[in-house]
Scaffold this motif. Structure first.
Motif, PDB file in Angstrom:
ATOM      1  N   ASN A   1       0.837  -1.204   0.000  1.00 61.86           N
ATOM      2  CA  ASN A   1       0.000   0.000   0.000  1.00 61.86           C
ATOM      3  C   ASN A   1       0.870   1.250   0.000  1.00 61.86           C
ATOM      4  N   VAL A   2       0.467   2.247  -0.772  1.00 63.36           N
ATOM      5  CA  VAL A   2       1.154   3.538  -0.761  1.00 63.36           C
ATOM      6  C   VAL A   2       0.817   4.248   0.549  1.00 63.36           C
ATOM      7  N   MET A   3       1.829   4.836   1.190  1.00 65.21           N
ATOM      8  CA  MET A   3       1.644   5.460   2.498  1.00 65.21           C
ATOM      9  C   MET A   3       2.204   6.872   2.532  1.00 65.21           C
ATOM     10  N   GLN A   4       1.517   7.725   3.295  1.00 69.26           N
ATOM     11  CA  GLN A   4       1.909   9.126   3.417  1.00 69.26           C
ATOM     12  C   GLN A   4       1.784   9.565   4.875  1.00 69.26           C
ATOM     13  N   LEU A   5       2.708  10.411   5.305  1.00 69.20           N
ATOM     14  CA  LEU A   5       2.646  11.040   6.628  1.00 69.20           C
ATOM     15  C   LEU A   5       2.550  12.542   6.448  1.00 69.20           C
ATOM     16  N   MET A   6       1.540  13.146   7.079  1.00 70.83           N
ATOM     17  CA  MET A   6       1.431  14.608   7.102  1.00 70.83           C
ATOM     18  C   MET A   6       1.734  15.071   8.514  1.00 70.83           C
ATOM     19  N   ASN A   7       2.616  16.069   8.643  1.00 72.17           N
ATOM     20  CA  ASN A   7       3.007  16.517   9.974  1.00 72.17           C
ATOM     21  C   ASN A   7       3.500  17.952   9.926  1.00 72.17           C
ATOM     22  N   ASN A   8       3.640  18.560  11.118  1.00 69.41           N
ATOM     23  CA  ASN A   8       4.171  19.924  11.164  1.00 69.41           C
ATOM     24  C   ASN A   8       5.608  19.975  11.672  1.00 69.41           C
ATOM     25  N   GLY A   9       6.180  18.803  11.989  1.00 67.17           N
ATOM     26  CA  GLY A   9       7.585  18.737  12.378  1.00 67.17           C
ATOM     27  C   GLY A   9       7.866  18.847  13.858  1.00 67.17           C
ATOM     28  N   TYR A  10       6.834  19.004  14.688  1.00 70.07           N
ATOM     29  CA  TYR A  10       7.056  19.248  16.110  1.00 70.07           C
ATOM     30  C   TYR A  10       7.918  18.163  16.762  1.00 70.07           C
ATOM     31  N   GLY A  11       7.562  16.911  16.519  1.00 69.18           N
ATOM     32  CA  GLY A  11       8.275  15.829  17.182  1.00 69.18           C
ATOM     33  C   GLY A  11       9.736  15.730  16.821  1.00 69.18           C
ATOM     34  N   PHE A  12      10.114  16.238  15.666  1.00 73.65           N
ATOM     35  CA  PHE A  12      11.505  16.196  15.224  1.00 73.65           C
ATOM     36  C   PHE A  12      12.323  17.350  15.793  1.00 73.65           C
ATOM     37  N   ARG A  13      11.644  18.433  16.117  1.00 72.16           N
ATOM     38  CA  ARG A  13      12.360  19.611  16.611  1.00 72.16           C
ATOM     39  C   ARG A  13      12.375  19.686  18.135  1.00 72.16           C
ATOM     40  N   HIS A  14      11.561  18.872  18.776  1.00 70.16           N
ATOM     41  CA  HIS A  14      11.435  18.967  20.222  1.00 70.16           C
ATOM     42  C   HIS A  14      11.753  17.659  20.937  1.00 70.16           C
ATOM     43  N   GLY A  15      12.564  16.821  20.312  1.00 73.64           N
ATOM     44  CA  GLY A  15      13.153  15.691  21.005  1.00 73.64           C
ATOM     45  C   GLY A  15      12.329  14.430  21.116  1.00 73.64           C
ATOM     46  N   ILE A  16      11.166  14.372  20.513  1.00 76.88           N
ATOM     47  CA  ILE A  16      10.394  13.132  20.565  1.00 76.88           C
ATOM     48  C   ILE A  16      11.030  12.087  19.654  1.00 76.88           C
ATOM     49  N   PHE A  17      11.524  12.527  18.503  1.00 75.19           N
ATOM     50  CA  PHE A  17      12.194  11.639  17.565  1.00 75.19           C
ATOM     51  C   PHE A  17      13.498  12.243  17.091  1.00 75.19           C
ATOM     52  N   ASP A  18      14.475  11.371  16.832  1.00 73.56           N
ATOM     53  CA  ASP A  18      15.680  11.771  16.121  1.00 73.56           C
ATOM     54  C   ASP A  18      15.349  11.724  14.639  1.00 73.56           C
ATOM     55  N   ILE A  19      15.355  12.861  13.978  1.00 75.38           N
ATOM     56  CA  ILE A  19      14.853  12.922  12.610  1.00 75.38           C
ATOM     57  C   ILE A  19      15.662  12.054  11.651  1.00 75.38           C
ATOM     58  N   ARG A  20      16.972  11.959  11.846  1.00 77.52           N
ATOM     59  CA  ARG A  20      17.781  11.132  10.946  1.00 77.52           C
ATOM     60  C   ARG A  20      17.418   9.661  11.098  1.00 77.52           C
ATOM     61  N   HIS A  21      17.303   9.215  12.335  1.00 67.77           N
ATOM     62  CA  HIS A  21      16.930   7.813  12.570  1.00 67.77           C
ATOM     63  C   HIS A  21      15.535   7.533  12.010  1.00 67.77           C
ATOM     64  N   PHE A  22      14.598   8.436  12.249  1.00 69.74           N
ATOM     65  CA  PHE A  22      13.211   8.259  11.814  1.00 69.74           C
ATOM     66  C   PHE A  22      13.143   8.095  10.300  1.00 69.74           C
ATOM     67  N   PHE A  23      13.809   8.989   9.573  1.00 71.22           N
ATOM     68  CA  PHE A  23      13.722   8.952   8.115  1.00 71.22           C
ATOM     69  C   PHE A  23      14.536   7.806   7.519  1.00 71.22           C
ATOM     70  N   THR A  24      15.611   7.427   8.188  1.00 71.56           N
ATOM     71  CA  THR A  24      16.366   6.261   7.735  1.00 71.56           C
ATOM     72  C   THR A  24      15.503   5.007   7.839  1.00 71.56           C
ATOM     73  N   GLU A  25      14.741   4.913   8.920  1.00 68.38           N
ATOM     74  CA  GLU A  25      13.842   3.775   9.091  1.00 68.38           C
ATOM     75  C   GLU A  25      12.720   3.794   8.055  1.00 68.38           C
ATOM     76  N   LEU A  26      12.221   4.969   7.730  1.00 63.33           N
ATOM     77  CA  LEU A  26      11.191   5.058   6.694  1.00 63.33           C
ATOM     78  C   LEU A  26      11.724   4.546   5.359  1.00 63.33           C
ATOM     79  N   GLN A  27      12.955   4.903   5.046  1.00 64.28           N
ATOM     80  CA  GLN A  27      13.553   4.418   3.801  1.00 64.28           C
ATOM     81  C   GLN A  27      13.681   2.903   3.803  1.00 64.28           C
ATOM     82  N   LYS A  28      14.046   2.327   4.935  1.00 64.59           N
ATOM     83  CA  LYS A  28      14.241   0.883   5.028  1.00 64.59           C
ATOM     84  C   LYS A  28      12.957   0.112   4.756  1.00 64.59           C
ATOM     85  N   ILE A  29      11.825   0.656   5.193  1.00 67.59           N
ATOM     86  CA  ILE A  29      10.559  -0.075   5.040  1.00 67.59           C
ATOM     87  C   ILE A  29       9.825   0.301   3.754  1.00 67.59           C
TER      88      ILE A  29
END
Length: 335
Positions: A96-124
């Motif tokens: 299935n084609v998948m999309q995430l819409m977001n405003n970036g809060y979790g990446f700028r305020h420490g909920i997620f490490d943006i590099r790790h998050f996007f690397t994992e998205l690429q893997k899957i």
């Protein structure tokens, strides 16, 4: 379960919208969250991993190849389990084609490490991430930290960049508030059933079809199905995924059927659709994608269907309801 359509089954939804978070960090004045949160922000309610697995498995078992969008009535990246939820959906729905819409809060305020998050998205093999751009200094700027992953950032509505993307390579794009006027269908702000802006009771608004419940399936953070994304408050009760072994039975239950009949006829005369100002897209091609099944749809709304719609709508059903300054008691009465 009642059957108002003599055995006719609605075509699977084009889009399934998944709500990881109800509630936001921003509180924008134009958003329907203002009709369910006093400041448009907290409390935040989250989808759990268990709920996500149940929903994803049932979509797989139904054989739907729907476009899966992680968005909803809130900011997805507030949910600390967001990445795991996405992985669960990819596990059960590998194609299935998948999309995430977001405003970036979790990446700028420490909920997620943006590099790790996007690397994992690429893997899957995740397909698409859109960043809402509400202000020049917004949290979306966090995406600038990973240019080696994103490449040159694309912008919806610029240089022909379209909203819909079905490529296999991860696309990361900005979704600005102001875009090419010729592409306004990408950024049409509706009244969100009165939660964001005043109701529209004009003949033009009432006497028109709507395609959303025929093509979009919105699942709230707690598994409740919403008639469409505009029902921010959850005042219209259809059913919960957890209560159905087969998700097709929920997608085709009597409440959905009654709403579709009303909207096919083109009379938004009952709540929650009464007063909605959403402008439909290709509403001539319903109930099925080609519009060939139109003979199965009744030509008028029966008393039975009306009663089903009345029982499904009740402002007391809303988990949180903040009346806006333009709302009166009459706005919550079903005809």
């Amino acid at each position: 379960m009642k059957d108002l359509l003599n055995g006719y089954k609605q075509h699977p939804p084009y889009i399934v919208e998944i709500e990881p978070t109800e509630g936001c960090n921003l509180g924008c004045s134009f958003c329907g969250i203002r009709g369910m949160r006093k400041k448009g922000t907290t409390p935040w309610n989250f989808m759990t991993i268990k709920q996500a697995a149940d929903i994803a498995k049932k979509i797989r078992d139904a054989g739907w190849n729907s476009f899966i969008v992680f968005c909803g009535h809130g900011e997805p990246t507030l949910n600390k389990n967001l990445l795991n939820i996405i992985k669960i959906f990819r596990h059960y729905l590998p194609n299935n084609v998948m999309q995430l819409m977001n405003n970036g809060y979790g990446f700028r305020h420490g909920i997620f490490d943006i590099r790790h998050f996007f690397t994992e998205l690429q893997k899957i093999g995740f397909n698409d991430v859109l960043f809402d751009v509400y202000s020049p200094n917004g949290d979306w700027n966090a995406v600038k930290e990973i240019p080696d992953i994103t490449g040159e950032l694309k912008q919806i509505g610029v240089n022909g960049e379209k909203y819909n993307y079905r490529g296999k390579e991860l696309r990361v794009a900005l979704y600005p508030m102001k875009i090419d006027p010729k592409l306004q269908l990408y950024r049409r702000l509706d009244n969100h059933l009165g939660a964001a802006a005043p109701y529209d009771y004009s003949d033009h608004a009432i006497n028109r079809r709507c395609q959303k419940p025929f093509r979009h399936f919105f699942i709230r953070h707690n598994g409740e199905a919403a008639l469409c994304c505009d029902d921010f408050r959850g005042v219209f009760k259809i059913g919960n995924v957890k209560d159905y072994d087969n998700i097709n039975d929920l997608w085709n239950n009597e409440v959905y059927q009654a709403a579709r009949i009303m909207l096919y006829i083109g009379k938004r005369e009952l709540r929650p659709c009464y007063g909605c100002n959403y402008s439909p897209i290709r509403a001539g091609l319903i109930p099925d994608p080609s519009g060939r099944d139109k003979d199965v749809m009744p030509k008028e709304l029966s008393d039975e269907a009306r009663e089903i719609l009345r029982k499904a709508f009740d402002e007391r059903n809303a988990p949180i309801l903040i009346r806006r300054k333009w709302e009166t008691d009459e706005d919550f009465i079903n005809n």
